[in-house]
Design an enzyme around this catalytic site. Structure first.
Site, PDB file in Angstrom:
ATOM      1  N   ASN A  90      -3.212   3.779   3.961  1.00 49.14           N
ATOM      2  CA  ASN A  90      -2.647   3.234   2.718  1.00 49.14           C
ATOM      3  C   ASN A  90      -3.409   2.018   2.200  1.00 49.14           C
ATOM      4  O   ASN A  90      -3.459   1.787   0.988  1.00 49.14           O
ATOM      5  CB  ASN A  90      -1.176   2.866   2.982  1.00 49.14           C
ATOM      6  CG  ASN A  90      -0.663   1.835   2.008  1.00 49.14           C
ATOM      7  OD1 ASN A  90      -0.302   2.168   0.871  1.00 49.14           O
ATOM      8  ND2 ASN A  90      -0.636   0.574   2.435  1.00 49.14           N
ATOM      9  N   SER A 143      -5.068   7.179  -5.899  1.00 47.46           N
ATOM     10  CA  SER A 143      -4.482   6.571  -7.097  1.00 47.46           C
ATOM     11  C   SER A 143      -4.549   7.567  -8.246  1.00 47.46           C
ATOM     12  O   SER A 143      -5.572   8.239  -8.442  1.00 47.46           O
ATOM     13  CB  SER A 143      -5.251   5.311  -7.496  1.00 47.46           C
ATOM     14  OG  SER A 143      -4.809   4.868  -8.765  1.00 47.46           O
ATOM     15  N   TYR A 156     -13.352   1.252  -7.875  1.00 50.50           N
ATOM     16  CA  TYR A 156     -12.095   1.658  -7.236  1.00 50.50           C
ATOM     17  C   TYR A 156     -11.828   3.155  -7.431  1.00 50.50           C
ATOM     18  O   TYR A 156     -11.612   3.890  -6.466  1.00 50.50           O
ATOM     19  CB  TYR A 156     -10.983   0.806  -7.840  1.00 50.50           C
ATOM     20  CG  TYR A 156      -9.580   1.173  -7.449  1.00 50.50           C
ATOM     21  CD1 TYR A 156      -9.111   0.942  -6.154  1.00 50.50           C
ATOM     22  CD2 TYR A 156      -8.691   1.713  -8.385  1.00 50.50           C
ATOM     23  CE1 TYR A 156      -7.793   1.248  -5.814  1.00 50.50           C
ATOM     24  CE2 TYR A 156      -7.386   2.000  -8.048  1.00 50.50           C
ATOM     25  CZ  TYR A 156      -6.942   1.775  -6.760  1.00 50.50           C
ATOM     26  OH  TYR A 156      -5.639   2.074  -6.420  1.00 50.50           O
TER      27      TYR A 156
HETATM   28  N1  LIG Z   1       0.483  -0.686  -6.668  1.00 49.74           N
HETATM   29  C1  LIG Z   1      -0.027   0.216  -7.506  1.00 49.74           C
HETATM   30  O1  LIG Z   1       0.238   0.194  -8.724  1.00 49.74           O
HETATM   31  C2  LIG Z   1      -0.942   1.296  -6.963  1.00 49.74           C
HETATM   32  C3  LIG Z   1      -1.309   2.328  -7.848  1.00 49.74           C
HETATM   33  C4  LIG Z   1      -2.137   3.338  -7.382  1.00 49.74           C
HETATM   34  C5  LIG Z   1      -2.580   3.333  -6.067  1.00 49.74           C
HETATM   35  N2  LIG Z   1      -2.217   2.317  -5.238  1.00 49.74           N
HETATM   36  C6  LIG Z   1      -2.732   2.361  -3.865  1.00 49.74           C
HETATM   37  O2  LIG Z   1      -1.661   2.199  -2.952  1.00 49.74           O
HETATM   38  C7  LIG Z   1      -2.119   1.527  -1.784  1.00 49.74           C
HETATM   39  C8  LIG Z   1      -1.251   0.312  -1.503  1.00 49.74           C
HETATM   40  O3  LIG Z   1      -1.289  -0.530  -2.636  1.00 49.74           O
HETATM   41  P1  LIG Z   1      -0.305  -1.789  -2.814  1.00 49.74           P
HETATM   42  O4  LIG Z   1      -0.196  -1.992  -4.265  1.00 49.74           O
HETATM   43  O5  LIG Z   1       0.901  -1.630  -1.976  1.00 49.74           O
HETATM   44  O6  LIG Z   1      -1.252  -2.957  -2.205  1.00 49.74           O
HETATM   45  P2  LIG Z   1      -0.919  -4.462  -1.745  1.00 49.74           P
HETATM   46  O7  LIG Z   1       0.386  -4.918  -2.275  1.00 49.74           O
HETATM   47  O8  LIG Z   1      -2.133  -5.261  -2.070  1.00 49.74           O
HETATM   48  O9  LIG Z   1      -0.825  -4.306  -0.150  1.00 49.74           O
HETATM   49  C9  LIG Z   1      -2.006  -3.919   0.545  1.00 49.74           C
HETATM   50  C10 LIG Z   1      -1.754  -3.911   2.034  1.00 49.74           C
HETATM   51  O10 LIG Z   1      -2.980  -3.523   2.683  1.00 49.74           O
HETATM   52  C11 LIG Z   1      -3.443  -4.590   3.533  1.00 49.74           C
HETATM   53  N3  LIG Z   1      -4.897  -4.615   3.496  1.00 49.74           N
HETATM   54  C12 LIG Z   1      -5.687  -4.883   2.429  1.00 49.74           C
HETATM   55  N4  LIG Z   1      -6.977  -4.844   2.768  1.00 49.74           N
HETATM   56  C13 LIG Z   1      -7.010  -4.555   4.099  1.00 49.74           C
HETATM   57  C14 LIG Z   1      -8.049  -4.389   5.038  1.00 49.74           C
HETATM   58  N5  LIG Z   1      -9.332  -4.528   4.681  1.00 49.74           N
HETATM   59  N6  LIG Z   1      -7.731  -4.073   6.326  1.00 49.74           N
HETATM   60  C15 LIG Z   1      -6.430  -3.937   6.692  1.00 49.74           C
HETATM   61  N7  LIG Z   1      -5.392  -4.080   5.844  1.00 49.74           N
HETATM   62  C16 LIG Z   1      -5.689  -4.392   4.563  1.00 49.74           C
HETATM   63  C17 LIG Z   1      -2.776  -5.853   2.955  1.00 49.74           C
HETATM   64  O11 LIG Z   1      -2.671  -6.918   3.897  1.00 49.74           O
HETATM   65  P3  LIG Z   1      -3.835  -8.054   3.998  1.00 49.74           P
HETATM   66  O12 LIG Z   1      -4.163  -8.480   2.602  1.00 49.74           O
HETATM   67  O13 LIG Z   1      -3.249  -9.132   4.856  1.00 49.74           O
HETATM   68  O14 LIG Z   1      -4.983  -7.382   4.659  1.00 49.74           O
HETATM   69  C18 LIG Z   1      -1.402  -5.281   2.612  1.00 49.74           C
HETATM   70  O15 LIG Z   1      -0.618  -5.112   3.771  1.00 49.74           O
HETATM   71  C19 LIG Z   1      -3.591   1.181  -2.036  1.00 49.74           C
HETATM   72  O16 LIG Z   1      -4.407   2.169  -1.465  1.00 49.74           O
HETATM   73  C20 LIG Z   1      -3.709   1.234  -3.554  1.00 49.74           C
HETATM   74  O17 LIG Z   1      -5.012   1.535  -3.980  1.00 49.74           O
HETATM   75  C21 LIG Z   1      -1.403   1.305  -5.653  1.00 49.74           C
END
Ligand SMILES: NC(=O)c1ccc[n+]([C@@H]2O[C@H](COP(=O)([O-])OP(=O)(O)OC[C@H]3O[C@@H](n4cnc5c(N)ncnc54)[C@H](OP(=O)(O)O)[C@@H]3O)[C@@H](O)[C@H]2O)c1
Length: 258
Positions: A90, A143, A156
């Site tokens: 994720n 995404s 991305y």
């Molecule tokens: N939110 C949206 O609108 C959206 C839309 C489409 C797709 N997505 C996808 O959904 C997924 C989750 O997104 P989110 O919005 O929940 O993100 P988020 O709120 O930024 O949370 C990301 C999580 O991943 C961890 N992380 C980030 N970089 C890392 C690394 N290099 N190694 C290990 N852990 C890492 C972060 O913790 P740390 O920062 O402490 O490492 C955090 O626990 C992602 O793949 C994103 O591309 C999200």
């Protein structure tokens, strides 16, 4: 609204061991909570040690962007769980830029490492054990933005597009071994990372910090992390036993699928 509290406790994942990357907040934390509620044992990871990891999950600090980080995480999963039946990659994201030409080389590499190669490396480390057991579930979080790539996010969306192509091929390779590989593609979900990215994008574009989701999403609201977690739970459960190589788009109807 979908909440864990109003879901029946099926325990359908009892006895299963799950590794979820990026489970300290946002979508990953919701996935961790959902899998725990369904009876799985869960290990999750993030770069920073934090108190926001859901109660009941084991946690190891690791950066999945590097091979060393992936290896440390796989070793920690073997030690903490004794093996991995369910792998959810994720962790992902990237900072937007003014346009494609403004994306620095190192951020292209970073986007590929986090959104694509981390999954490839973790799968390569953990799928062989699934093959031996002739059983396993892998979900990659992509995404829905892949459907409408635009300059500020090309590092991305290109990395996520590679992830989707790879997931399909891996699904075909692993299907004879009883391992299912699927992708979940969220639309606009209210998470710390999602909100920060959209605010930065709006700042670069000189527009308002928030676009009204009611105007852009046919179902009239942003997604909640729980909306995505529910799709992940379904895909790793036996209810999805004839699903592999699929990409489930969970976006409130927002993105065009031509
Ligand atoms: N939110 C949206 O609108 C959206 C839309 C489409 C797709 N997505 C996808 O959904 C997924 C989750 O997104 P989110 O919005 O929940 O993100 P988020 O709120 O930024 O949370 C990301 C999580 O991943 C961890 N992380 C980030 N970089 C890392 C690394 N290099 N190694 C290990 N852990 C890492 C972060 O913790 P740390 O920062 O402490 O490492 C955090 O626990 C992602 O793949 C994103 O591309 C999200």
């Amino acid at each position: 609204m979908t909440t864990i509290e109003n879901e029946p406790e099926t325990r359908e994942l009892a006895g299963k061991r799950a590794l979820v990357t990026g489970g300290s907040r946002g979508i990953g934390a919701a996935v961790v909570r959902r899998l725990l509620h369904a009876g799985a044992e869960v290990l999750t990871t993030a770069r920073s040690a934090t108190s926001t990891v859901p109660d009941g999950a084991a946690f190891v600090q690791a950066d999945v962007r590097t091979r060393a980080g992936a290896e440390a995480l796989a070793a920690a999963a073997r030690e903490a769980l004794g093996g991995v039946d369910i792998l959810v990659h994720n962790a992902g994201g990237a900072r937007p830029h003014q346009d494609a030409s403004a994306i620095p080389d190192e951020e292209w590499q970073d986007a590929l490492d986090l959104n694509y190669l981390a999954a490839v490396r973790l799968d390569a480390l953990l799928a062989p054990e699934m093959r031996e057991r002739c059983s396993g579930r892998i979900v990659h979080v992509s995404s829905a933005a892949v459907l409408t790539p635009i300059g500020p996010f090309l590092h991305y969306t290109a990395a996520k597009a590679a992830l989707e192509n790879y997931s399909k091929g891996l699904a075909l390779e692993l299907a004879p071994f009883g391992i299912r590989v699927n992708t979940v593609s969220p639309g606009r979900v209210a998470t710390p990372g999602g909100e920060a990215t959209r605010e930065e994008w709006a700042r670069l574009a000189g527009g308002p910090a928030q676009v009204n989701a009611d105007d852009t999403t046919p179902l009239g609201r942003d997604g909640r992390p729980e909306d995505i977690a529910e799709a992940v739970l379904f895909l790793v459960s036996d209810r999805a036993s004839w699903l592999t190589g699929s990409n489930v788009i969970v976006d409130g109807g927002e993105f065009p699928r031509g």
